[in-house]
Design a protein around this motif. Structure first.
Motif, PDB file in Angstrom:
ATOM      1  N   THR A 197      79.671  55.267  23.123  1.00  0.00           N
ATOM      2  CA  THR A 197      79.242  55.368  21.724  1.00  0.00           C
ATOM      3  C   THR A 197      79.845  54.220  20.932  1.00  0.00           C
ATOM      4  OG1 THR A 197      81.121  56.682  20.948  1.00  0.00           O
ATOM      5  CG2 THR A 197      79.257  57.884  21.945  1.00  0.00           C
ATOM      6  N   VAL A 198      79.386  54.056  19.688  1.00  0.00           N
ATOM      7  CA  VAL A 198      79.928  53.021  18.813  1.00  0.00           C
ATOM      8  C   VAL A 198      81.407  53.278  18.555  1.00  0.00           C
ATOM      9  CG1 VAL A 198      79.736  51.939  16.542  1.00  0.00           C
ATOM     10  CG2 VAL A 198      77.674  52.669  17.750  1.00  0.00           C
ATOM     11  N   VAL A 240      73.916  42.341  17.483  1.00  0.00           N
ATOM     12  CA  VAL A 240      74.471  43.689  17.654  1.00  0.00           C
ATOM     13  C   VAL A 240      74.081  44.282  19.010  1.00  0.00           C
ATOM     14  CG1 VAL A 240      74.332  46.066  16.798  1.00  0.00           C
ATOM     15  CG2 VAL A 240      74.705  44.179  15.201  1.00  0.00           C
ATOM     16  N   VAL A 241      72.843  44.096  19.415  1.00  0.00           N
ATOM     17  CA  VAL A 241      72.418  44.591  20.735  1.00  0.00           C
ATOM     18  C   VAL A 241      73.221  43.905  21.835  1.00  0.00           C
ATOM     19  CG1 VAL A 241      70.508  44.615  22.383  1.00  0.00           C
ATOM     20  CG2 VAL A 241      70.114  45.309  20.020  1.00  0.00           C
ATOM     21  N   SER A 242      73.447  42.597  21.686  1.00  0.00           N
ATOM     22  CA  SER A 242      74.269  41.872  22.663  1.00  0.00           C
ATOM     23  C   SER A 242      75.683  42.450  22.708  1.00  0.00           C
ATOM     24  CB  SER A 242      74.312  40.390  22.304  1.00  0.00           C
ATOM     25  OG  SER A 242      75.256  39.694  23.089  1.00  0.00           O
ATOM     26  N   ILE A 299      79.061  55.287   7.484  1.00  0.00           N
ATOM     27  CA  ILE A 299      78.303  56.508   7.798  1.00  0.00           C
ATOM     28  C   ILE A 299      79.040  57.404   8.798  1.00  0.00           C
ATOM     29  CG2 ILE A 299      76.108  55.336   7.307  1.00  0.00           C
ATOM     30  CD1 ILE A 299      75.601  55.396  10.356  1.00  0.00           C
ATOM     31  N   GLY A 300      80.294  57.033   9.126  1.00  0.00           N
ATOM     32  CA  GLY A 300      81.108  57.901   9.959  1.00  0.00           C
ATOM     33  C   GLY A 300      80.953  57.749  11.456  1.00  0.00           C
ATOM     34  N   LEU A 301      80.315  56.673  11.921  1.00  0.00           N
ATOM     35  CA  LEU A 301      80.208  56.463  13.367  1.00  0.00           C
ATOM     36  C   LEU A 301      81.533  56.014  13.969  1.00  0.00           C
ATOM     37  CD1 LEU A 301      76.727  54.695  13.827  1.00  0.00           C
ATOM     38  CD2 LEU A 301      77.326  57.092  14.243  1.00  0.00           C
ATOM     39  N   ILE A 302      82.393  55.392  13.165  1.00  0.00           N
ATOM     40  CA  ILE A 302      83.727  54.970  13.602  1.00  0.00           C
ATOM     41  C   ILE A 302      84.733  55.388  12.537  1.00  0.00           C
ATOM     42  CG2 ILE A 302      82.982  53.046  15.057  1.00  0.00           C
ATOM     43  CD1 ILE A 302      83.422  51.162  12.758  1.00  0.00           C
ATOM     44  N   ASP A 303      85.992  55.530  12.939  1.00  0.00           N
ATOM     45  CA  ASP A 303      87.040  55.971  12.008  1.00  0.00           C
ATOM     46  C   ASP A 303      87.740  54.788  11.334  1.00  0.00           C
ATOM     47  OD1 ASP A 303      86.561  58.662  12.624  1.00  0.00           O
ATOM     48  OD2 ASP A 303      87.863  58.545  14.391  1.00  0.00           O
ATOM     49  N   THR A 304      87.856  53.676  12.046  1.00  0.00           N
ATOM     50  CA  THR A 304      88.461  52.466  11.491  1.00  0.00           C
ATOM     51  C   THR A 304      87.564  51.285  11.844  1.00  0.00           C
ATOM     52  OG1 THR A 304      89.805  52.115  13.487  1.00  0.00           O
ATOM     53  CG2 THR A 304      90.818  53.360  11.656  1.00  0.00           C
ATOM     54  N   ASP A 305      87.635  50.231  11.050  1.00  0.00           N
ATOM     55  CA  ASP A 305      86.776  49.069  11.259  1.00  0.00           C
ATOM     56  C   ASP A 305      87.467  48.081  12.190  1.00  0.00           C
ATOM     57  OD1 ASP A 305      85.104  46.916  11.187  1.00  0.00           O
ATOM     58  OD2 ASP A 305      84.962  46.803   9.000  1.00  0.00           O
ATOM     59  N   PRO A 306      87.037  47.947  13.431  1.00  0.00           N
ATOM     60  CA  PRO A 306      87.712  47.037  14.372  1.00  0.00           C
ATOM     61  C   PRO A 306      87.485  45.561  14.057  1.00  0.00           C
ATOM     62  CG  PRO A 306      85.734  47.934  15.378  1.00  0.00           C
ATOM     63  CD  PRO A 306      85.901  48.646  14.063  1.00  0.00           C
ATOM     64  N   ALA A 307      86.460  45.248  13.269  1.00  0.00           N
ATOM     65  CA  ALA A 307      86.170  43.844  12.966  1.00  0.00           C
ATOM     66  C   ALA A 307      86.935  43.353  11.741  1.00  0.00           C
ATOM     67  CB  ALA A 307      84.669  43.656  12.740  1.00  0.00           C
ATOM     68  N   ALA A 359      67.825  49.434  27.573  1.00  0.00           N
ATOM     69  CA  ALA A 359      68.761  49.852  28.613  1.00  0.00           C
ATOM     70  C   ALA A 359      70.023  50.511  28.047  1.00  0.00           C
ATOM     71  CB  ALA A 359      69.155  48.643  29.462  1.00  0.00           C
ATOM     72  N   LEU A 360      70.171  50.534  26.724  1.00  0.00           N
ATOM     73  CA  LEU A 360      71.368  51.120  26.117  1.00  0.00           C
ATOM     74  C   LEU A 360      71.332  52.645  26.196  1.00  0.00           C
ATOM     75  CD1 LEU A 360      71.717  48.993  22.832  1.00  0.00           C
ATOM     76  CD2 LEU A 360      73.132  48.826  24.900  1.00  0.00           C
ATOM     77  N   PRO A 361      72.488  53.285  26.238  1.00  0.00           N
ATOM     78  CA  PRO A 361      72.525  54.751  26.133  1.00  0.00           C
ATOM     79  C   PRO A 361      71.935  55.203  24.805  1.00  0.00           C
ATOM     80  CG  PRO A 361      74.659  53.875  26.817  1.00  0.00           C
ATOM     81  CD  PRO A 361      73.821  52.705  26.431  1.00  0.00           C
ATOM     82  N   ALA A 362      71.517  56.443  24.741  1.00  0.00           N
ATOM     83  CA  ALA A 362      70.834  56.957  23.552  1.00  0.00           C
ATOM     84  C   ALA A 362      71.658  56.790  22.286  1.00  0.00           C
ATOM     85  CB  ALA A 362      70.477  58.426  23.762  1.00  0.00           C
ATOM     86  N   ALA A 363      72.966  57.041  22.365  1.00  0.00           N
ATOM     87  CA  ALA A 363      73.806  56.956  21.170  1.00  0.00           C
ATOM     88  C   ALA A 363      73.844  55.536  20.615  1.00  0.00           C
ATOM     89  CB  ALA A 363      75.226  57.438  21.483  1.00  0.00           C
ATOM     90  N   LEU A 364      73.923  54.543  21.494  1.00  0.00           N
ATOM     91  CA  LEU A 364      73.955  53.150  21.042  1.00  0.00           C
ATOM     92  C   LEU A 364      72.585  52.717  20.530  1.00  0.00           C
ATOM     93  CD1 LEU A 364      76.184  51.430  23.762  1.00  0.00           C
ATOM     94  CD2 LEU A 364      76.862  52.411  21.557  1.00  0.00           C
ATOM     95  N   SER A 365      71.519  53.124  21.210  1.00  0.00           N
ATOM     96  CA  SER A 365      70.167  52.784  20.772  1.00  0.00           C
ATOM     97  C   SER A 365      69.866  53.386  19.399  1.00  0.00           C
ATOM     98  CB  SER A 365      69.145  53.265  21.798  1.00  0.00           C
ATOM     99  OG  SER A 365      67.834  52.891  21.425  1.00  0.00           O
ATOM    100  N   ASP A 366      70.320  54.614  19.179  1.00  0.00           N
ATOM    101  CA  ASP A 366      70.113  55.264  17.880  1.00  0.00           C
ATOM    102  C   ASP A 366      70.876  54.525  16.781  1.00  0.00           C
ATOM    103  OD1 ASP A 366      68.530  57.133  19.100  1.00  0.00           O
ATOM    104  OD2 ASP A 366      70.054  58.719  19.127  1.00  0.00           O
ATOM    105  N   ALA A 367      72.062  54.028  17.130  1.00  0.00           N
ATOM    106  CA  ALA A 367      72.844  53.270  16.148  1.00  0.00           C
ATOM    107  C   ALA A 367      72.118  51.985  15.758  1.00  0.00           C
ATOM    108  CB  ALA A 367      74.225  52.951  16.708  1.00  0.00           C
TER     109      ALA A 367
END
Length: 329
Positions: free
Chosen positions: A64-65, A46-48, A107-115, A12-20
Motif C-alpha cells: 500500500t501507499v 507516480v506509477v513509476s 486524505i489519510g493514506l499515510i501518517d507522515t510525509d516521507p518526501a 500490474a499494480l496491486p489494487a490498493a496502489l492502482s486505486d491511489a
C-alpha cells in the motif's frame, strides 16, 4: 515515460496502489485543474514510483501507499539517475513525489510525509536558442508565410491558398504575443478583440490573461478570417480561430511542424519549436526596454524567477552596450 508504458505498469499494480493512482488523478484534474500534459507527466512519475515500491517489497499484492518511506524514494531516484535521467527530469520527479505524498497525507493514506526531507537536484538552466530581430523578420516575410518571397503567380495577384494565410497568421501571432502553442490552438474567434488588438488567453492552471499583439499580426489574422477561414470550415470547426486540413481545430503538432519549417528556411537561424518563438519574443521585448514584471505578465509566468531566465539571454547585448559606452571597457 510514454502513456502506454504508464498504463502497462499501472495495470500490474496491486489494487490498493492502482486505486491511489486513480484518486490522485482525480485530484490533479478536478482540484488542481492541471493541463492534460502535466497530469500525464505527474502520473507517469507516480506509477513509476509505486512500481518501484512494489518491486522492493518482492511484488507483494498487499503493498500500500502506507509502505512508502524516505529510503524507498531515494532508491527510486537513484534508479532513475542510473538510467540516465537528466537533472531537470530528476527535479520534476522529486516535485511529483512531493505532490503525491502531500496528497496522500491529506486524505489519510499515510501518517507522515516521507518526501518532506527529500532534496531535489538543482535543475540545469540552459539558455534557450532564440532568433535575432533580423532573423525573426526574415522568417515572417519568408516563403512559409506567403510573404515577399512568393511565386510570380502569387505576386501577380492570384488568390492565396487558405493554408498559407493561416500559417502566416499563426507565425505572426505566436511571435507578436509570445503565446504557448497550447494557448494559440485553444483560441476561438471571439477571443480576439481586434479593435483593441488584444487576445483573451487561457493559460496554465486554466488562468486567463489578456495579451496584446501588433498591427502586422492583426493584418495577417484579418486576412485569414476574411479570405481563408471560411474555405477550410467543416462540421468540426466550431468557433476555433485556426483550423486544420480537415476543418477541425488546429493541432499542436501541425503548428510545431510549421515553426520548424519556417525557422529552418532562414539562413543562419536556429531551427526552433513554437516555444523558441516565445523565447525570442520575450528576449526582444527585454532588449527593447520592457521591464521584467511586464514581460512576466505577458508570458503568464506564475513566478518572476522563470521570467528572469531571459535576462541572461540578453547578456550579450549588455556586454555590447558596456563595451561601446564605458571608457575603460
Amino acid at each position: 515515460m510514454t502513456r502506454s508504458s504508464t498504463d502497462a505498469l499501472r495495470a500490474a499494480l496491486p489494487a490498493a496502489l492502482s486505486d491511489a493512482v486513480a484518486g490522485y488523478r482525480r485530484y490533479l484534474t478536478a482540484e488542481r485543474n492541471l493541463s492534460p500534459a502535466t497530469v500525464a507527466a505527474y502520473l507517469g512519475d507516480v506509477v513509476s514510483l509505486l512500481d518501484h515500491l512494489q518491486r522492493l517489497r518482492g511484488g507483494a499484492a498487499a503493498t500500500t501507499v502506507g509502505d512508502l518511506g524516505l529510503a524507498d524514494l531515494r532508491s527510486w531516484l537513484a534508479r532513475r539517475r542510473s538510467t540516465g535521467a537528466a537533472r531537470s527530469s530528476m527535479a520534476r520527479q522529486v516535485s511529483s513525489a512531493r505532490s503525491f505524498t502531500g496528497w496522500a497525507l491529506s486524505i489519510g493514506l499515510i501518517d507522515t510525509d516521507p518526501a518532506g526531507r527529500l532534496v531535489a537536484p538543482r535543475a540545469e538552466r540552459r539558455l534557450p536558442a532564440v532568433l535575432d530581430v533580423g532573423q525573426a523578420t526574415e522568417m515572417l516575410d519568408g516563403p512559409a508565410t506567403g510573404g515577399p518571397s512568393t511565386t510570380p503567380e502569387q505576386a501577380a495577384g492570384d488568390e492565396p491558398e487558405p493554408a498559407a494565410l493561416r500559417d502566416r497568421a499563426i507565425l505572426e501571432l505566436l511571435y507578436a504575443s509570445a503565446l504557448r502553442v497550447s494557448e494559440l490552438v485553444g483560441l476561438d474567434v471571439e477571443d480576439l478583440d481586434r479593435h483593441r488588438r488584444v487576445a483573451r488567453v487561457t493559460g496554465k492552471g486554466n488562468k486567463e490573461r489578456t495579451v496584446p499583439y501588433g498591427a502586422p499580426a492583426d493584418a495577417a489574422v484579418g486576412r485569414w478570417l476574411e479570405l481563408g477561414r471560411d474555405r477550410m470550415t467543416g462540421p468540426r470547426s466550431g468557433r476555433a480561430l485556426f483550423l486544420g486540413a480537415r476543418g477541425g481545430r488546429m493541432d499542436q503538432r501541425a503548428v510545431r511542424d510549421l515553426v520548424h519549417r519556417a525557422t529552418r528556411a532562414v539562413p543562419g537561424a536556429p531551427e526552433l519549436a513554437p516555444h523558441g518563438l516565445r523565447h525570442s519574443a520575450a528576449t526582444h521585448l527585454l532588449d527593447g526596454g520592457a521591464d521584467l514584471r511586464t514581460v512576466q505578465e505577458l508570458l503568464g509566468h506564475a513566478s518572476l524567477a522563470t521570467t528572469q531566465l531571459y535576462t541572461h539571454v540578453s547578456a550579450e547585448k549588455l556586454r555590447a552596450v558596456y563595451t561601446q559606452a564605458h571608457p575603460r571597457a
